[in-house]
Design a protein around this motif. Structure first.
Motif, short mmCIF file in Angstrom:
data_model
loop_
_atom_site.label_atom_id
_atom_site.label_comp_id
_atom_site.label_asym_id
_atom_site.label_seq_id
_atom_site.Cartn_x
_atom_site.Cartn_y
_atom_site.Cartn_z
N GLN A 1 54.16 -3.96 74.37
CA GLN A 1 53.79 -3.11 73.26
C GLN A 1 54.76 -3.33 72.10
OE1 GLN A 1 53.65 1.05 74.24
NE2 GLN A 1 53.10 1.68 72.17
N VAL A 2 54.19 -3.52 70.93
CA VAL A 2 55.01 -3.78 69.75
C VAL A 2 55.46 -2.46 69.15
CG1 VAL A 2 55.06 -4.79 67.44
CG2 VAL A 2 53.76 -5.92 69.29
N GLN A 3 56.76 -2.39 68.86
CA GLN A 3 57.30 -1.22 68.19
C GLN A 3 58.13 -1.69 67.01
OE1 GLN A 3 59.81 1.36 70.57
NE2 GLN A 3 59.41 3.12 69.24
N LEU A 4 57.88 -1.07 65.87
CA LEU A 4 58.59 -1.39 64.64
C LEU A 4 59.24 -0.12 64.13
CD1 LEU A 4 55.66 -3.44 63.08
CD2 LEU A 4 57.73 -4.39 64.11
N VAL A 5 60.55 -0.16 63.92
CA VAL A 5 61.30 1.02 63.49
C VAL A 5 62.01 0.70 62.18
CG1 VAL A 5 63.06 2.69 64.08
CG2 VAL A 5 61.59 1.76 65.88
N GLU A 6 61.53 1.35 61.12
CA GLU A 6 62.11 1.15 59.80
C GLU A 6 63.21 2.16 59.54
OE1 GLU A 6 57.63 0.22 59.63
OE2 GLU A 6 58.85 1.90 60.30
N SER A 7 64.21 1.74 58.77
CA SER A 7 65.30 2.64 58.40
C SER A 7 65.96 2.14 57.12
CB SER A 7 66.34 2.72 59.53
OG SER A 7 66.93 1.45 59.76
N GLY A 8 66.82 2.97 56.56
CA GLY A 8 67.60 2.56 55.40
C GLY A 8 67.16 3.14 54.08
N GLY A 9 66.08 3.89 54.09
CA GLY A 9 65.62 4.49 52.85
C GLY A 9 66.52 5.62 52.38
N GLY A 10 66.21 6.15 51.21
CA GLY A 10 66.99 7.25 50.68
C GLY A 10 66.65 7.54 49.25
N LEU A 11 67.45 8.41 48.66
CA LEU A 11 67.29 8.79 47.26
C LEU A 11 68.36 8.07 46.44
CD1 LEU A 11 66.21 10.56 44.94
CD2 LEU A 11 67.79 12.35 45.71
N GLY A 26 59.07 -5.98 71.41
CA GLY A 26 57.76 -6.43 71.86
C GLY A 26 57.27 -7.69 71.18
N ILE A 27 57.99 -8.13 70.16
CA ILE A 27 57.70 -9.38 69.48
C ILE A 27 59.02 -10.06 69.15
CG2 ILE A 27 55.49 -8.74 68.42
CD1 ILE A 27 57.13 -8.24 65.80
N ILE A 28 58.95 -11.33 68.84
CA ILE A 28 60.10 -12.06 68.34
C ILE A 28 59.84 -12.32 66.87
CG2 ILE A 28 61.46 -14.18 68.50
CD1 ILE A 28 60.65 -14.30 71.47
N VAL A 29 60.59 -11.65 66.00
CA VAL A 29 60.27 -11.69 64.57
C VAL A 29 60.34 -13.10 64.00
CG1 VAL A 29 60.93 -9.28 64.21
CG2 VAL A 29 62.63 -11.11 63.84
N SER A 30 61.19 -13.94 64.57
CA SER A 30 61.34 -15.29 64.04
C SER A 30 60.11 -16.16 64.33
CB SER A 30 62.58 -15.96 64.60
OG SER A 30 62.50 -16.06 66.00
N SER A 31 59.25 -15.71 65.21
CA SER A 31 58.06 -16.49 65.54
C SER A 31 56.81 -15.98 64.84
CB SER A 31 57.81 -16.45 67.05
OG SER A 31 57.43 -15.16 67.48
#
Length: 115
Positions: A1-11, A26-31
């Motif tokens: 199962q692919v899971q993507l977790v974004e972070s780093g946002g803000g004001l 669940g994936i290899i981003v380089s591929s």
């Protein structure tokens, strides 16, 4: 199962910078061709940057020269460096497949540019 977790946002204020991260499992981003998308209130989600498995990058005209997409293969993470931010960059930012097809969307990370 692919899971993507974004972070780093803000004001941030106009002209400032942020770096967003997308940690994948669940994936290899380089591929894969990976992309950063954003969705502003009342607007459709749009692709702003992508990076192919070979490292080629592409940007929407609205962010070209200000945003840089990259990846860290060891961390299986994709980044979006955003410089010279403008009010119109305000949106929720997501990462996902940068080409045809989509995995389940993550929760995104909110970027607000305001003085």
């Amino acid at each position: 199962q692919v899971q993507l977790v974004e972070s780093g946002g803000g004001l941030v204020q106009p002209g400032e910078s942020l770096r967003l991260s997308c940690a994948a499992s669940g994936i290899i981003v380089s591929s894969k061709k990976m992309g950063w998308y954003r969705q502003a209130p009342g607007k459709q989600r749009e692709l702003v940057a992508s990076i192919t498995s070979g490292g080629s990058t592409n940007y929407a005209d609205t962010v070209k020269g200000r945003f840089t997409i990259s990846r860290d293969n060891a961390k299986n993470t994709v980044y979006l460096q955003m410089n010279s931010l403008k009010a119109e960059d305000t949106a929720v930012y997501y990462c996902n497949h940068g080409g045809v097809g989509r995995w389940d969307w993550g929760q995104g990370t909110q970027v607000t540019v305001s003085s």
